[in-house]
Design a protein around this motif. Sequence first.
Motif, PDB file in Angstrom:
ATOM      1  N   PHE A 771       0.894  -0.946  -0.068  1.00 54.15           N
ATOM      2  CA  PHE A 771       0.156  -0.248   0.073  1.00 54.15           C
ATOM      3  C   PHE A 771       0.976   0.945  -0.117  1.00 54.15           C
ATOM      4  CE2 PHE A 771      -1.902   3.282   2.510  1.00 54.15           C
ATOM      5  CZ  PHE A 771      -3.034   3.547   2.291  1.00 54.15           C
ATOM      6  N   SER A 816      -5.912  -5.114  -0.646  1.00 53.06           N
ATOM      7  CA  SER A 816      -5.919  -3.981   0.024  1.00 53.06           C
ATOM      8  C   SER A 816      -5.515  -4.299   1.455  1.00 53.06           C
ATOM      9  CB  SER A 816      -6.922  -3.059   0.043  1.00 53.06           C
ATOM     10  OG  SER A 816      -7.093  -1.757   0.900  1.00 53.06           O
ATOM     11  N   TYR A 825      -7.046   3.706  -3.065  1.00 53.88           N
ATOM     12  CA  TYR A 825      -6.263   2.863  -4.549  1.00 53.88           C
ATOM     13  C   TYR A 825      -6.600   3.604  -5.870  1.00 53.88           C
ATOM     14  CZ  TYR A 825      -3.078  -0.837  -1.751  1.00 53.88           C
ATOM     15  OH  TYR A 825      -2.424  -1.289  -1.166  1.00 53.88           O
TER      16      TYR A 825
END
Lengths: 1262, 299
Positions: A771, A816, A825
């Motif tokens: 991430f 995620s 995102y």
Amino acid sequence: MEYVLLFFVAWFVLCLPPLVYALIVENRRKDNAESFKQEIASLTRRIYGLEGQLKRLAETKLPGGEAEKPAVATREAVAETIPEEKRLASPAAGILPKPALPPPPVKLPEPVFPAPPVARLEPKVVEVAGAPVPPSIQPPPPAPPPATVSPTAITGANAPKTQPAKPTIAARVQAPPPPSFRQPAPTPPTRYVEIAQPKKTKRISASLEEAIGTNWFPKLGITLVVLGVAWFLRSEWEHIPAIGRIALFYLVGGGLLGAGVSLERKENYKMLGWALIGGGWAITFVTTYAAHHIPTARVLNSLVVDLFLLLLVAGLMVWHTLKYNSQTVTGTAFLLGFIAVTLSHNTAYSLGAGLILVSGMTIIVLRRQWFELEVFGILASYLNHLYWLYWIINPMGENKVPFPEYWTSVALLSSFWLIFRISYLLHKVSDEKQELVSTIAALLNPLLFLGALKYQAIDTKWAFTTLLTIGALEFVFGQLPVARRRRLPFQILSSLGATLMVAAVPYKYSGNDRVLLWLAGGQAFLLAGIFAREKLFRWFGGIVFFLVAVYLLPARVVPLAEQILNRLPVYNASFCIIFAVLSVVFYSNAHVLARMRQDLFQEETDKQAISALSLFASVFAVCAVYSLVPTNGAAVVLAFLVTALSWTGQQFGIADLVYQAHWIAVVAIVDVTINGLSLSTPWHGIPERILTFGAVATLLYCSSRFVRLSQTQVKDVLYMVYRWAASGLVTVLIWKQAENWLSAVLWIGFALVLSTVTQALKANEFKWQAFVLAMLAFCRALLVNFDAGGAFHGVSYRLISITLIAGGTYLLVSRSPRMRLKPAYTCAATILLGYLAYKEAPDPWRAVAWMTLAATVAFAGRYWKDRGLLWQSHILSALASAAIFVVNFQPQYKRSILQLITVGIATTFLYGLTWVTDVAGVIEDERISQTYSWAASFLLSWLMWYQLQPISVALAWAVFGLLLFELGHDKPSAYLRAQGYVALVSSFVRIFFVNLNQSAVSSWWYTVVPLVPIYFWVYWRLHAKKAGEQAIKVRMEDVLACIGSATVAALARFEMPLDTVAFGYSLIVVALLTVMAVTRLQIFLFQALVMLGVTAFRLSMYDFHRLHNSFSSSVTFPVLAILVLAVGVPIAFQVREPKTENSESPGWIKFLVRSPEQPMFFASVVLMAVLLVIKLDVGWNTLTWGLEGLVVVLAAFFARERSFRLTGMGLLLLCILKLVCWDAWKINDPRAPYLSFIGLGAFILVVAYLFSRNRKALRENL
Amino acid sequence: MKRWLIVIGLAVMAGAGIFYAERRKPESHVGPEAVLTAVAETQREISRVPASLTRLSDEEEARIGDSMASNYSSARYGWQEATDTPIEKYINAVGHHLAARAHRKLDYKFHYIPDADFVNAFSLPGGHVFIGKGLLLQMDSEDELASVLGHEIEHIDHYDCVEKVQVEVRLRNLPLSGLLQLPIELFQAGYGKEQELEADRDGTHLAVMAGYSPQGALRMFQVFDRLHRQYVAKSEGPSEELSQVAVETIAGYFRTHPLPRERELQVQDMIASEKWPERKEKPLRISLITPTTEANKGN
């Protein structure tokens, strides 16, 4: 002069602080003693009182032989003698607390409580409780619970501090007649409280008063006597021979002493006596001093004799004052002795007298346990000596040279030190306070001793020997059995000795020798402490180790760090050896020796010391690495060290090692980040940067496993930090190695790899790393890739990289780490695409492009029910709207087709998004989607503002508002209707800023007039359906009706000639009344009344004023306006609604609704009357007033309205009065008088006739 | 259906208005004048009664006006009043000719400000009227001068000037020295729209009664209109309109002058309604002002 100065200096420096301190201590002690004495006396009196009462109680209650029972009865026994019902009836009996004692001064006279016996019993109990609670009432109430007892009674019972001062209270309690059981007592608890409160204050003030009268006054008095004597001497000095002066002073001093001794024996004058004794001794001492030192009183030429006499006086003082067992008085005597020494030390031998004083004082200190006096003695002796040294050393300046009394001074100081040290060893303390003062003395002694030696030292070569000798002596003193009696002297003296010995080392040795010497000494102390099982020695060893560490930090470590930071060569084998030795020794002591003798290191402080030692070892280990290993490999070696420490810590359960691995890891990371980034040379074809980063990252990944398996705190977090750091190093490596436009793409690739690894290793932190990498790639794309040049087969790197990054980011959505992070995102990808559109699209079409992207995202969000996508659509739409305002409404696009098309497309999208974004269950608040509609309507309105002539905009807005309203009315949709209202109100506001400014151009009829029917149409529509819908809380129908009428009024105000405005207003009034009469809509009645007020105001304040002083004024339109208002009166009769009962309205509104003709009528009459006054001369206006009155009366008869009639009559009467009192004397026109009189008379006759004729009707009417 | 017919009818009517306006493109001025005028005039109307009750006597007003005029002449502009110059005499002659017909019988004094950049005239309490050289340079006839002076006389006649100091004197008991601290711009800035229109009307009346042609006033307002078009910015869009409204709202509350075109139309209406005879305008004695007047006017 010098002696005088010396005297005052000595006084302030030496005498004042100890004297003040001693006085405070003494006063505190006296206060405590006095308070304690009072409490004892109070308690004694209470006990006696209680005994007496119990005795009387027993005698009274028990018949015959029972009276012979012991006088001191128990409380339970007393309670048993009371009948049950009586006990319950007495609140005091129930609340009597165990510690509550009877107020001692309360003497209970027998007549106060006559028979019967039981009746006497209860008041006594009440008084015993300290509260004069009324006796029981017939019949006795049930037993009160304790919680319901009068708080006053509780206060009285539980307030022992108020009881010593009871005599006054007792008097008050006894003053009333004996309480009767049939009559309640007159609120005694309240009175009790009232008495108790001032008594407390009085007690405080009395205490203060006593303190001032018995303590401070004598002192102040004697001070004044002394000052008076001094003043007398100053005045009469010349006339008295020296011997006479001395004799006089001795006489005064002796007299004071005698008086003091005499008074001191009496309790009441004890303080005064002490003060006189002190003053007498002071004068005697000063007189002795003056016998040699003051020339005008000199009777002694020998300083030695004078010194002897001074010491004699001081000794006598000490001897005398010891009789009073007062540390203060004796301390004062010693103070004077030290002053004598101070004044007399011309030679070092005179200081010997101080030695005598010190010895004597020490004996007193040991016998009386006056340790405060010893502190004072230490200060006085050393400071006295320093003062003597000051006059020798100070003239030498910087270059000190030997002086004759050097060794004598050393001997004296040593004697002081030795005497006080022996005194300290012999102290017998009885409480903590004495131990504390004693400790202060023990520390002050060497401190001042060494300070004095330092001050007089002429060469530092003796420092080592001196410190070592004194340290050894202190240490030896600490080991003596007499010192070991108490723990504290052993600790203090041993610590002092060890400290001084360690401190001695730097005076002879330096550099590594010093370190190694300290290290050896420390190790010796430590081993001795372990073998001898003496904790203090172990601590000495530890302190020496820390001293070594603290010494090395600025001496070696900091310079090494500076060299590393400045990228200078740091290779030094000797340093490396020293650091390595230290590290090994420290680690061995901390983790080998301590583990072998764990029983000696069980305390928490020991463990903390071991941890600190281990930490220092790690520091030295790192220093050793840096001293030996070249720059390009240090980080790798440190990473190895990290791995080794973490492995060792994990294997042997040593948490400290794992913790040290953490900070070393930080150093390694920082090192590889700083130094590794600059590496550009290859090693066997492989770039060194990749090797170092790779090796460190790999070792960190490995170390993370050991950290995770260790038993340290927060390991679950820290092992992830290691992995984060390793991944971070890889990220940095990519950043430095790859091309600019490619690094973000590689980061996304690395993120995809990490997220794949997550699945294999089930390590969720890699998802987080992915991430972060995605976010980094996003940021870098924003910062770098949008400016990337070049192309690949015709496709720009910007397009390729942004597309790849956005695609990769969208792919990562499914991996995620948290559900709530998925929008991050999508946001990142959308932002990249939006920014791409910004870069690629031409300016006027940018907003359209964004709006298209927003629509796409919104559709996706609607399909997948993704809230984040819908919000991105919102933001994109907002940006597009802003872009339209910023770009498409620039002047170059004004009134252009391009502006029309682009804004039109954007508006269409916005209206469409109102439906697309309205996804039930995803967007909670439907108003968000409605915002699109608002934005679209706003944009359209704004477009009209730009595209049309300023004068047409209001009309266009009104039409737009009308359409929006109708659409909203049909759907039905409240927000569309609200937009319509806003457009309509905006159109109304705008005409005041544009259309009504065009006074010179007659455009109002086609730009303003059409607004009126639109407003009233919307009003009518709302009014027709208002019962069904109340979406808008504001009564928009009323607002629209008002702005419709206001538009007409504004037209009259701004478009009609100024003289005719009031006339226009009056027409509006009548028109509104007419509408009211036809439609029966009350809003128009209110508007008519408001306009009536406006008309009256305009007429009176503008038209009438102009009539008065303007060339161009005309009476025509004011008269017409008034007549029109008069015409409105009959219509107002038609719109009366006598049955209207709106309870929420104020009374005056109800009146206006019921009788609108009244304001109409009175406004007309009054305005006309004023107009006549203004326009006509005196006399003629009276006549016309009469005519007006007549008309009014006629109208009143016609309308059958009494108020009208009364008005007419009043007007006529006023005319009569005016004519007689004013006009008759002021009329210039010769005709006016008689015409006025005749005319007015006629009018009045007519009125009279009318009244006569209609008498019957009038009666009915009345 | 009936409802929609009405709606369509209203829309068509409004559309026709819009279409007509778009075709005709009438000159439009965007600003807060209408609102400000309404507010300012309402305020003035509210204060009429208090103003009448606290009116200063003519002597007090003259004393105050004399001091203010003297202070203004000497201190503010640094020039000494020269009543004996030909131009001063000329202006005084025209002014006194007009003032003789005013309502208030004061000792009127007419002053000349020799500043070519001062395109203005103003009056002070007590009968002092100032006119700038810049304004005289814009004139062609004595009738124009008479209309300007008549306008200023009527401000005095209507107590417009004295009401500006009346509050200070009556309510705050400000001494004369304090009144002199009042900025002269307070009087130069002019008055409300209705006060100005009223002064236009009565000033023109005064000039006509004194034998001048009302055409002088007309031509004067045409000059003002030209200057207004020349110097007043015109807004080109919503943002400019909003900023103009904001600026004029802040700055124009006390100076809600009517547009010159509106003043001109008012005089035209008066000429028509009063049926004033046509008179030949008297030439302005230009040579008294400056020998290069023509050249300046050409610029």
